[in-house]
Design an enzyme around this catalytic site. Structure first.
Site, PDB file in Angstrom:
ATOM      1  N   SER A   1       0.832  -1.204   0.000  1.00 20.82           N
ATOM      2  CA  SER A   1       0.000   0.000   0.000  1.00 20.82           C
ATOM      3  C   SER A   1       0.865   1.252   0.000  1.00 20.82           C
ATOM      4  CB  SER A   1      -0.879  -0.015   1.249  1.00 20.82           C
ATOM      5  OG  SER A   1      -1.450   1.256   1.461  1.00 20.82           O
TER       6      SER A   1
ATOM      7  N   TYR B   1      -2.009  -0.314  10.174  1.00 20.30           N
ATOM      8  CA  TYR B   1      -2.187  -0.861   8.819  1.00 20.30           C
ATOM      9  C   TYR B   1      -0.887  -0.715   8.018  1.00 20.30           C
ATOM     10  CZ  TYR B   1      -3.758  -1.065   3.925  1.00 20.30           C
ATOM     11  OH  TYR B   1      -3.881  -1.353   2.584  1.00 20.30           O
TER      12      TYR B   1
HETATM   13  N1  NAD Z   1      -8.461  -0.385  -2.523  1.00 20.24           N
HETATM   14  C1  NAD Z   1      -7.399   0.393  -2.352  1.00 20.24           C
HETATM   15  O1  NAD Z   1      -7.416   1.586  -2.685  1.00 20.24           O
HETATM   16  C2  NAD Z   1      -6.137  -0.171  -1.749  1.00 20.24           C
HETATM   17  C3  NAD Z   1      -5.081   0.707  -1.508  1.00 20.24           C
HETATM   18  C4  NAD Z   1      -3.900   0.202  -0.980  1.00 20.24           C
HETATM   19  C5  NAD Z   1      -3.761  -1.150  -0.727  1.00 20.24           C
HETATM   20  N2  NAD Z   1      -4.821  -1.991  -0.947  1.00 20.24           N
HETATM   21  C6  NAD Z   1      -4.643  -3.408  -0.641  1.00 20.24           C
HETATM   22  O2  NAD Z   1      -5.141  -4.177  -1.735  1.00 20.24           O
HETATM   23  C7  NAD Z   1      -5.737  -5.372  -1.262  1.00 20.24           C
HETATM   24  C8  NAD Z   1      -7.169  -5.479  -1.750  1.00 20.24           C
HETATM   25  O3  NAD Z   1      -7.875  -4.326  -1.310  1.00 20.24           O
HETATM   26  P1  NAD Z   1      -9.444  -4.147  -1.553  1.00 20.24           P
HETATM   27  O4  NAD Z   1      -9.705  -2.689  -1.616  1.00 20.24           O
HETATM   28  O5  NAD Z   1      -9.871  -5.047  -2.656  1.00 20.24           O
HETATM   29  O6  NAD Z   1      -9.983  -4.676  -0.152  1.00 20.24           O
HETATM   30  P2  NAD Z   1     -11.346  -5.493   0.165  1.00 20.24           P
HETATM   31  O7  NAD Z   1     -11.557  -5.367   1.634  1.00 20.24           O
HETATM   32  O8  NAD Z   1     -12.433  -5.071  -0.758  1.00 20.24           O
HETATM   33  O9  NAD Z   1     -10.930  -6.985  -0.219  1.00 20.24           O
HETATM   34  C9  NAD Z   1     -10.164  -7.802   0.624  1.00 20.24           C
HETATM   35  C10 NAD Z   1     -10.826  -9.163   0.644  1.00 20.24           C
HETATM   36  O10 NAD Z   1      -9.990 -10.028   1.415  1.00 20.24           O
HETATM   37  C11 NAD Z   1     -10.846 -10.847   2.215  1.00 20.24           C
HETATM   38  N3  NAD Z   1     -10.062 -11.306   3.369  1.00 20.24           N
HETATM   39  C12 NAD Z   1      -9.548 -10.566   4.372  1.00 20.24           C
HETATM   40  N4  NAD Z   1      -8.896 -11.371   5.220  1.00 20.24           N
HETATM   41  C13 NAD Z   1      -8.981 -12.636   4.742  1.00 20.24           C
HETATM   42  C14 NAD Z   1      -8.490 -13.884   5.168  1.00 20.24           C
HETATM   43  N5  NAD Z   1      -7.770 -14.005   6.276  1.00 20.24           N
HETATM   44  N6  NAD Z   1      -8.779 -14.973   4.425  1.00 20.24           N
HETATM   45  C15 NAD Z   1      -9.506 -14.863   3.286  1.00 20.24           C
HETATM   46  N7  NAD Z   1      -9.999 -13.698   2.826  1.00 20.24           N
HETATM   47  C16 NAD Z   1      -9.735 -12.595   3.549  1.00 20.24           C
HETATM   48  C17 NAD Z   1     -11.987  -9.925   2.609  1.00 20.24           C
HETATM   49  O11 NAD Z   1     -13.106 -10.661   2.999  1.00 20.24           O
HETATM   50  C18 NAD Z   1     -12.220  -9.164   1.305  1.00 20.24           C
HETATM   51  O12 NAD Z   1     -13.127  -9.845   0.473  1.00 20.24           O
HETATM   52  C19 NAD Z   1      -5.607  -5.346   0.260  1.00 20.24           C
HETATM   53  O13 NAD Z   1      -4.428  -6.040   0.605  1.00 20.24           O
HETATM   54  C20 NAD Z   1      -5.441  -3.875   0.572  1.00 20.24           C
HETATM   55  O14 NAD Z   1      -4.717  -3.676   1.774  1.00 20.24           O
HETATM   56  C21 NAD Z   1      -6.006  -1.525  -1.458  1.00 20.24           C
END
Ligand code: NAD
Length: 231
Positions: free
Chosen positions: A88, A113
């Protein structure tokens, strides 16, 4: 290529699966192939969101760090040598040296985080060396688009303006890099294609490279809602 994606029902994961499945169908590849052999893992499952991590650091450490280490060890056991994972832009913390460089020293972290994501990066470089695995990190910036998480700025701002809720913070001095989800999915696909030409361990910024001031972002939200924000 057989790809295992974690977090596939989340925001980014669902878009990535949609794109990969669509191209599989378009190329007449079978979706029902039975296998035990995975070529590459794309790890997107995480507890996401900065604010909630401040109240629940233990959850983030368990879910983002402990589970990630288990996943790497699982890859090693099943002889999967290629892993892409979500980091991130939060790892830049209070750093104000825009545009952020992947080579920046990360000593300004300001949330649990961010610390878990930095920890994932550190485990990645250690295990990549130890297990001779290719492990590549993707530092996502603020993504937006259909099915976006409701805790993210665009949705929170639009809702707050619509419901006439006061917005706090200093819109003059904060800037953010917003990235449209389709652009990110294209970049992940390119990374997948090029991965044999990449180093064994690396991390890349996945942002638009066009950060905007929060004030400008607020004006765009106001125009779309047709209402002035209460600040
Ligand atoms: N969306 C953004 O702007 C953004 C920015 C920086 C980093 N990220 C990173 O990208 C990744 C995806 O982000 P997103 O926005 O799609 O998040 P999101 O919360 O929509 O998706 C994450 C998914 O992971 C699942 N999950 C969490 N813990 C789990 C576990 N232990 N076992 C199985 N499933 C699990 C959740 O149920 C969810 O469906 C994450 O690692 C997040 O930290 C996202």
């Amino acid at each position: 290529m057989i790809i295992l994606i974690t977090g596939c029902s989340g925001f980014i994961g669902s878009h990535l699966c949609e794109k990969i499945l669509t191209s599989h169908i378009a190329n007449n590849h079978s979706l029902h192939k039975q296998c035990f052999v995975v070529d590459v893992v794309i790890h997107l499952a995480s507890s996401a969101g900065v604010r909630y991590s401040i109240e629940n650091p233990g959850l983030y450490i368990r879910n983002n760090v402990n589970k990630y280490v288990k996943l790497i060890q699982g890859c090693k056991s099943f002889e999967i040598n290629s892993l892409l994972y979500a980091s991130s832009s939060s790892v830049y913390g209070l750093n104000e040296d825009y545009p952020f460089s992947e080579d920046a020293i990360l000593n300004n972290l300001n949330s649990p985080y961010a610390i878990t994501k930095k920890c994932m990066e550190d485990f990645s470089s250690m295990y990549s060396r130890l297990y001779n695995m290719q492990i590549i990190g993707m530092r996502f910036f603020t993504e937006y688009g259909p099915r976006g998480r409701p805790d993210m700025a665009p949705y929170k701002f639009l809702k707050a303006i619509r419901d006439t809720i006061q917005l706090y913070g200093d819109p003059e001095h904060t800037i953010r890099d917003f990235t449209y989800i389709d652009d990110i999915i294209d970049e992940i696909s390119k990374l997948l294609e090029r991965r044999n030409k990449l180093p064994q361990c690396d991390v890349f910024n996945f942002g638009s490279g066009n950060p905007i001031q929060l004030n400008r972002f607020l004006n765009i939200c106001e125009e779309n809602v047709g209402k002035q924000a209460k600040t």
